[in-house]
Write a protein that holds these residues in place. Structure first.
Motif, PDB file in Angstrom:
ATOM      1  N   PRO A   1       1.751 -12.849  -1.242  1.00  0.00           N
ATOM      2  CA  PRO A   1       2.491 -12.147  -2.309  1.00  0.00           C
ATOM      3  C   PRO A   1       2.034 -10.714  -2.507  1.00  0.00           C
ATOM      4  CG  PRO A   1       0.960 -13.758  -3.238  1.00  0.00           C
ATOM      5  CD  PRO A   1       0.999 -14.007  -1.776  1.00  0.00           C
ATOM      6  N   VAL A   2       0.745 -10.437  -2.281  1.00  0.00           N
ATOM      7  CA  VAL A   2       0.257  -9.063  -2.423  1.00  0.00           C
ATOM      8  C   VAL A   2       0.872  -8.173  -1.342  1.00  0.00           C
ATOM      9  CG1 VAL A   2      -1.799  -7.601  -2.363  1.00  0.00           C
ATOM     10  CG2 VAL A   2      -1.887  -9.840  -3.495  1.00  0.00           C
ATOM     11  N   ARG A   3       0.890  -8.666  -0.109  1.00  0.00           N
ATOM     12  CA  ARG A   3       1.465  -7.892   0.992  1.00  0.00           C
ATOM     13  C   ARG A   3       2.968  -7.687   0.794  1.00  0.00           C
ATOM     14  NH1 ARG A   3       0.195  -4.165   4.452  1.00  0.00           N
ATOM     15  NH2 ARG A   3       1.716  -3.326   2.997  1.00  0.00           N
ATOM     16  N   ARG A   4       3.670  -8.726   0.396  1.00  0.00           N
ATOM     17  CA  ARG A   4       5.114  -8.628   0.245  1.00  0.00           C
ATOM     18  C   ARG A   4       5.492  -7.761  -0.954  1.00  0.00           C
ATOM     19  NH1 ARG A   4       7.948 -13.008  -0.983  1.00  0.00           N
ATOM     20  NH2 ARG A   4       9.825 -12.060  -0.098  1.00  0.00           N
ATOM     21  N   LEU A   5       4.689  -7.813  -2.036  1.00  0.00           N
ATOM     22  CA  LEU A   5       4.951  -6.941  -3.177  1.00  0.00           C
ATOM     23  C   LEU A   5       4.787  -5.477  -2.766  1.00  0.00           C
ATOM     24  CD1 LEU A   5       5.464  -6.320  -6.144  1.00  0.00           C
ATOM     25  CD2 LEU A   5       3.019  -6.724  -6.576  1.00  0.00           C
ATOM     26  N   ALA A   6       3.740  -5.187  -1.996  1.00  0.00           N
ATOM     27  CA  ALA A   6       3.530  -3.808  -1.544  1.00  0.00           C
ATOM     28  C   ALA A   6       4.684  -3.347  -0.659  1.00  0.00           C
ATOM     29  CB  ALA A   6       2.208  -3.707  -0.794  1.00  0.00           C
ATOM     30  N   LEU A   7       5.159  -4.215   0.233  1.00  0.00           N
ATOM     31  CA  LEU A   7       6.296  -3.861   1.083  1.00  0.00           C
ATOM     32  C   LEU A   7       7.543  -3.600   0.233  1.00  0.00           C
ATOM     33  CD1 LEU A   7       5.870  -6.443   4.011  1.00  0.00           C
ATOM     34  CD2 LEU A   7       5.287  -4.013   4.021  1.00  0.00           C
ATOM     35  N   HIS A   8       7.718  -4.418  -0.789  1.00  0.00           N
ATOM     36  CA  HIS A   8       8.874  -4.256  -1.673  1.00  0.00           C
ATOM     37  C   HIS A   8       8.812  -2.910  -2.395  1.00  0.00           C
ATOM     38  CE1 HIS A   8      11.979  -5.181  -4.584  1.00  0.00           C
ATOM     39  NE2 HIS A   8      11.121  -5.038  -5.576  1.00  0.00           N
ATOM     40  N   VAL A   9       7.646  -2.557  -2.911  1.00  0.00           N
ATOM     41  CA  VAL A   9       7.487  -1.286  -3.616  1.00  0.00           C
ATOM     42  C   VAL A   9       7.685  -0.115  -2.656  1.00  0.00           C
ATOM     43  CG1 VAL A   9       5.833   0.168  -4.838  1.00  0.00           C
ATOM     44  CG2 VAL A   9       6.000  -2.259  -5.400  1.00  0.00           C
ATOM     45  N   GLU A  10       7.098  -0.217  -1.471  1.00  0.00           N
ATOM     46  CA  GLU A  10       7.235   0.856  -0.481  1.00  0.00           C
ATOM     47  C   GLU A  10       8.695   1.117  -0.136  1.00  0.00           C
ATOM     48  OE1 GLU A  10       4.936  -0.251   2.882  1.00  0.00           O
ATOM     49  OE2 GLU A  10       3.053  -0.368   1.766  1.00  0.00           O
ATOM     50  N   GLU A  11       9.438   0.045   0.157  1.00  0.00           N
ATOM     51  CA  GLU A  11      10.835   0.209   0.562  1.00  0.00           C
ATOM     52  C   GLU A  11      11.691   0.729  -0.582  1.00  0.00           C
ATOM     53  OE1 GLU A  11      13.988   0.181   3.313  1.00  0.00           O
ATOM     54  OE2 GLU A  11      11.813  -0.031   3.591  1.00  0.00           O
ATOM     55  N   SER A  12      11.432   0.246  -1.801  1.00  0.00           N
ATOM     56  CA  SER A  12      12.206   0.706  -2.963  1.00  0.00           C
ATOM     57  C   SER A  12      11.972   2.185  -3.216  1.00  0.00           C
ATOM     58  CB  SER A  12      11.833  -0.114  -4.200  1.00  0.00           C
ATOM     59  OG  SER A  12      12.156  -1.482  -4.027  1.00  0.00           O
ATOM     60  N   LEU A  13      10.705   2.635  -3.142  1.00  0.00           N
ATOM     61  CA  LEU A  13      10.403   4.049  -3.362  1.00  0.00           C
ATOM     62  C   LEU A  13      10.927   4.910  -2.213  1.00  0.00           C
ATOM     63  CD1 LEU A  13       6.774   3.752  -4.759  1.00  0.00           C
ATOM     64  CD2 LEU A  13       8.836   4.343  -6.025  1.00  0.00           C
ATOM     65  N   TYR A  14      10.861   4.375  -0.990  1.00  0.00           N
ATOM     66  CA  TYR A  14      11.365   5.125   0.161  1.00  0.00           C
ATOM     67  C   TYR A  14      12.848   5.437  -0.006  1.00  0.00           C
ATOM     68  CZ  TYR A  14      13.141   5.860   4.903  1.00  0.00           C
ATOM     69  OH  TYR A  14      13.788   6.359   6.008  1.00  0.00           O
ATOM     70  N   ARG A  15      13.595   4.456  -0.464  1.00  0.00           N
ATOM     71  CA  ARG A  15      15.037   4.678  -0.634  1.00  0.00           C
ATOM     72  C   ARG A  15      15.332   5.446  -1.919  1.00  0.00           C
ATOM     73  NH1 ARG A  15      18.133  -0.828   1.300  1.00  0.00           N
ATOM     74  NH2 ARG A  15      16.838  -1.287   3.111  1.00  0.00           N
ATOM     75  N   GLY A  16      14.586   5.142  -2.971  1.00  0.00           N
ATOM     76  CA  GLY A  16      14.884   5.749  -4.264  1.00  0.00           C
ATOM     77  C   GLY A  16      14.486   7.206  -4.371  1.00  0.00           C
ATOM     78  N   LEU A  17      13.666   7.714  -3.426  1.00  0.00           N
ATOM     79  CA  LEU A  17      13.234   9.105  -3.473  1.00  0.00           C
ATOM     80  C   LEU A  17      13.880   9.962  -2.387  1.00  0.00           C
ATOM     81  CD1 LEU A  17       9.424   8.622  -4.237  1.00  0.00           C
ATOM     82  CD2 LEU A  17      11.243   9.272  -5.830  1.00  0.00           C
ATOM     83  N   GLN A  18      14.943   9.477  -1.800  1.00  0.00           N
ATOM     84  CA  GLN A  18      15.630  10.265  -0.771  1.00  0.00           C
ATOM     85  C   GLN A  18      16.191  11.571  -1.338  1.00  0.00           C
ATOM     86  OE1 GLN A  18      15.976   9.710   2.563  1.00  0.00           O
ATOM     87  NE2 GLN A  18      14.638   7.923   2.429  1.00  0.00           N
ATOM     88  N   TRP A  19      16.517  11.569  -2.620  1.00  0.00           N
ATOM     89  CA  TRP A  19      17.096  12.774  -3.230  1.00  0.00           C
ATOM     90  C   TRP A  19      16.102  13.942  -3.260  1.00  0.00           C
ATOM     91  CZ3 TRP A  19      14.611  14.728  -7.497  1.00  0.00           C
ATOM     92  CH2 TRP A  19      13.712  13.865  -8.158  1.00  0.00           C
ATOM     93  N   VAL A  20      14.819  13.637  -3.082  1.00  0.00           N
ATOM     94  CA  VAL A  20      13.792  14.669  -3.158  1.00  0.00           C
ATOM     95  C   VAL A  20      13.894  15.654  -1.993  1.00  0.00           C
ATOM     96  CG1 VAL A  20      11.294  15.073  -3.079  1.00  0.00           C
ATOM     97  CG2 VAL A  20      12.232  13.203  -4.468  1.00  0.00           C
ATOM     98  N   VAL A  21      14.374  15.166  -0.856  1.00  0.00           N
ATOM     99  CA  VAL A  21      14.431  16.008   0.340  1.00  0.00           C
ATOM    100  C   VAL A  21      15.278  17.254   0.067  1.00  0.00           C
ATOM    101  CG1 VAL A  21      15.064  16.079   2.780  1.00  0.00           C
ATOM    102  CG2 VAL A  21      14.166  13.966   1.783  1.00  0.00           C
ATOM    103  N   PHE A  22      14.735  18.404   0.425  1.00  0.00           N
ATOM    104  CA  PHE A  22      15.375  19.718   0.297  1.00  0.00           C
ATOM    105  C   PHE A  22      15.444  20.238  -1.143  1.00  0.00           C
ATOM    106  CE2 PHE A  22      17.527  17.818   4.109  1.00  0.00           C
ATOM    107  CZ  PHE A  22      16.816  18.542   5.047  1.00  0.00           C
ATOM    108  N   GLU A  23      14.828  19.508  -2.095  1.00  0.00           N
ATOM    109  CA  GLU A  23      14.730  20.049  -3.447  1.00  0.00           C
ATOM    110  C   GLU A  23      13.596  21.086  -3.503  1.00  0.00           C
ATOM    111  OE1 GLU A  23      16.477  19.479  -6.329  1.00  0.00           O
ATOM    112  OE2 GLU A  23      17.920  18.360  -5.114  1.00  0.00           O
ATOM    113  N   PRO A  24      13.654  22.038  -4.422  1.00  0.00           N
ATOM    114  CA  PRO A  24      12.551  23.003  -4.557  1.00  0.00           C
ATOM    115  C   PRO A  24      11.235  22.286  -4.851  1.00  0.00           C
ATOM    116  CG  PRO A  24      14.477  23.735  -5.784  1.00  0.00           C
ATOM    117  CD  PRO A  24      14.768  22.337  -5.338  1.00  0.00           C
ATOM    118  N   ASN A  25      10.210  22.592  -4.060  1.00  0.00           N
ATOM    119  CA  ASN A  25       8.933  21.896  -4.156  1.00  0.00           C
ATOM    120  C   ASN A  25       8.058  22.590  -5.207  1.00  0.00           C
ATOM    121  OD1 ASN A  25       6.785  20.241  -3.685  1.00  0.00           O
ATOM    122  ND2 ASN A  25       6.538  20.764  -1.519  1.00  0.00           N
ATOM    123  N   ASP A  26       8.297  22.235  -6.486  1.00  0.00           N
ATOM    124  CA  ASP A  26       7.563  22.872  -7.571  1.00  0.00           C
ATOM    125  C   ASP A  26       7.232  21.846  -8.642  1.00  0.00           C
ATOM    126  OD1 ASP A  26       9.992  22.407  -8.744  1.00  0.00           O
ATOM    127  OD2 ASP A  26      10.624  24.509  -8.777  1.00  0.00           O
TER     128      ASP A  26
END
Length: 616
Positions: free
Chosen positions: A510-535
């Motif tokens: 469950p620890v490994r699968r929870l980490a994978l779940h969080v990683e994948e959710s953040l990977y997809r949920g932060l796609q909007w960050v690309v090309f935004e002003p880095n400030d």
């Protein structure tokens, strides 16, 4: 765009929302790779029920461990599976039939009809042809039937002309899930059954005696009897109805339905007579001078054209199961598939060579690490005892991945095909249990314990005791146990890297699968960050969105700690993203979580009280 203010008053503007939420991704979509009865080779297909699998992959067969695994997956709570059919290279063949034409020449092959996929299943397909279209002199209809004669697909108004908008190759190959065709010549294929010559505007004398022969059975009848049949047919359509009624009234051979199910239709002032049988030998033949005078001997064919020559591919070997990354076959076919969380390879358990198993597991574990998937590994079927498991586990030391879990022993279930008990690898059932646990409790709950019952399982191939469990658990082997009242269940939640001797931080499933779940959710949920002003403004938004997502998991019980500060943190500021990082276009986000580890050992201390208590 700002509103143009042209007069004094109140103006309304609708502004786009700047809120970007991070949504949780799936947790229990399971991929199964291996041999199936039918289905597209090397192409992932998503199925959502057992009926869906039967329709796409042909259902259960004794040679397919994958089919049984999928059956157990849905029976234990699974909801979505991705199936990849694999077979030994070059071992399967497609069923095929070649249709011929006699239009304007001697018999000539004009159309090849192939089963869509290799396999014996294709030999159960039948095709029928008729010319009952809007342009009966130029186009034709193609019907695809199953072995019982039931229509599965129909394609109307087909043409053999490549420039036609209903070109047979284009229409059938794009629209059929069962067959594909190849045009060999410009002439149309002959219709099924017997087709007459065109009748004149005025029908000939119908008070004639006809002889008809289907197979070895010959019958005689009067086509039109004024005293019994009423008004004489006025056109070809009425003649078709009369002839069909007469044929169906004739006695059949024992066990046959050729006359009773005969069908007569009309098109373009012609008649088409088809026997009510799927036997290619049941050809309708009208004999004698009267039949010749009516033109009932123009074209004679079987009632259906049967596909033949289909062969199932041999079960895949290690290389076939691993597949090619370039061709996207085998396990590698999952590289382009989103939302796959678990991977099961139930055929591995039957491998005689542990070396072959390790080779496949190594490749699969590498894919799982890259795609954030968890691998369910079945213990070899040769492990028939605890001693065998202890002696054999050393062979897996080179593939002790924290993205995989090993389960022992095999399951004893009733085979739906034979009604007898049979051993099966547990990965399909385990995937269903995990899906059920995720839905009821969450991905952070260990898929083990009294809630993790193995539904449909009669017994286990090896009955384990507490002592046996104590020998295998420290080696990173998850045990399946049978307990009174509750029955068979999962009694282990360690990854293959969770052996006591390794002491890794990813020891628990469950620890490994929870980490994978969080990683994948953040990977997809932060796609909007690309090309935004880095400030600093961007960093603040990232912290806000990621913290909101993690706080939602915390409230559901995914993390330990009394407060969010104790459960997780999100850091994205000038300390994580330096000026050099900004110059390189990099933003660094550091996230920490405190997952809840399963309580493997529950220690109950009992102390005896000495002396007496005065309760007065």
């Amino acid at each position: 765009m700002p509103t143009h203010t042209g007069y004094p008053g109140v103006y309304i503007e609708e502004l786009p929302s700047s809120v970007r939420t991070i949504a949780s991704v799936t947790t229990s979509v399971t991929a199964f790779v291996g041999h199936t009865r039918r289905g597209p080779l090397g192409r992932p297909v998503r199925v959502t029920s057992w009926a869906d699998f039967e329709r796409r992959f042909g259902g259960l067969t004794a040679r397919s461990a994958v089919a049984y695994a999928v059956h157990q997956f849905f029976g234990n709570g699974g909801t979505v599976a991705v199936v990849v059919r694999a077979a030994r290279a070059g071992s399967g063949e497609e069923a095929c039939v070649t249709l011929e034409s006699t239009e304007g020449r001697s018999e000539c092959p004009v159309l090849e009809v192939h089963a869509r996929e290799p396999g014996l299943w294709g030999s159960g397909l039948r095709v029928a042809v008729d010319h009952d279209t809007r342009t009966p002199d130029k186009t034709f209809n193609l019907h695809v039937l199953d072995s019982r004669g039931e229509a599965r697909e129909t394609f109307g108004g087909l043409s053999m002309d490549a420039g036609h908008d209903r070109f047979a190759e284009t229409v059938v190959n794009d629209g059929s899930a069962l067959v594909r065709v190849k045009v060999l010549d410009e002439d149309r294929p002959d219709p099924s059954g017997t087709v007459s010559k065109p009748f004149a505007e005025r029908l000939p004398d119908l008070e004639v005696e006809l002889k008809v022969k289907i197979g070895d059975v010959e019958r005689e009848f009067t086509l039109y009897e004024p005293d019994r049949d009423g008004t004489a047919p006025a056109d070809v359509t009425e003649l078709a109805l009369l002839l069909e009624r007469k044929l169906r009234a004739l006695p059949d051979a024992p066990g046959k339905h050729a006359f009773a199910g005969a069908e007569v239709s009309s098109f373009g002032r012609r008649l088409q007579v088809v026997a009510g049988s799927l036997d290619p030998d049941d050809v309708v033949r009208f004999v004698g001078e009267c039949a010749n005078d009516l033109g009932l001997e123009a074209s004679v064919n079987p009632p259906v054209f049967a596909l033949a020559g289909g062969k199932d591919g041999d079960p895949p070997g290690p290389r076939d199961l691993i597949g090619s990354e370039a061709d996207k076959t085998g396990v590698q076919a999952l590289r382009d598939v989103d939302d796959v969380n678990l991977l099961a390879l139930p055929e591995l358990a039957a491998y005689e060579s542990t070396e072959d198993m390790v080779t496949v597991i190594s490749a699969a574990a590498q894919l799982c690490r890259e795609r954030r998937i968890f691998l369910l590994v079945d213990a070899p079927s040769a492990w028939g005892s605890v001693d065998a498991a202890r002696a054999g586990i050393g062979a897996f030391d080179t593939v002790r991945s924290d993205h995989a879990g090993l389960y022992f022993p095999q399951l004893q279930l009733t085979d739906p095909l034979t009604g007898r008990l049979r051993s099966f690898p547990p990965s399909g059932t385990l995937a269903g249990v995990i899906a059920r646990t995720d839905g009821e409790r969450g991905v952070w709950k260990a898929p083990a314990g009294t809630e993790a019952r193995l539904l449909g399982v009669r017994s286990l191939s090896v009955r384990l005791t507490d002592r046996d469990n104590g020998l295998l658990n420290p080696l990173g082997v998850n045990c399946l146990r049978t307990f009174p009242v509750v029955g068979p269940l999962v009694w282990g939640a360690r990854t293959m890297a969770g052996a006591d001797a390794l002491g890794g931080e990813w020891a628990y499933v469950p620890v490994r699968r929870l980490a994978l779940h969080v990683e994948e959710s953040l990977y997809r949920g932060l796609q909007w960050v690309v090309f935004e002003p880095n400030d600093e403004q961007l960093w603040q938004q990232i912290r806000l969105k990621a913290s909101a997502y993690l706080n939602d998991l915390f409230r559901q019980g995914a993390f330990k700690g009394a407060t969010p500060r104790e459960a997780y943190f999100v850091k994205c500021d000038k300390d994580t993203t330096t000026d050099a990082d900004i110059e390189r276009g990099v933003v660094n986000v550091v996230i920490g979580i405190a997952p809840v580890r399963p309580a493997e050992f529950v220690i109950v201390r009992i102390q005896q009280m000495a002396g007496r208590f005065d309760l007065s």
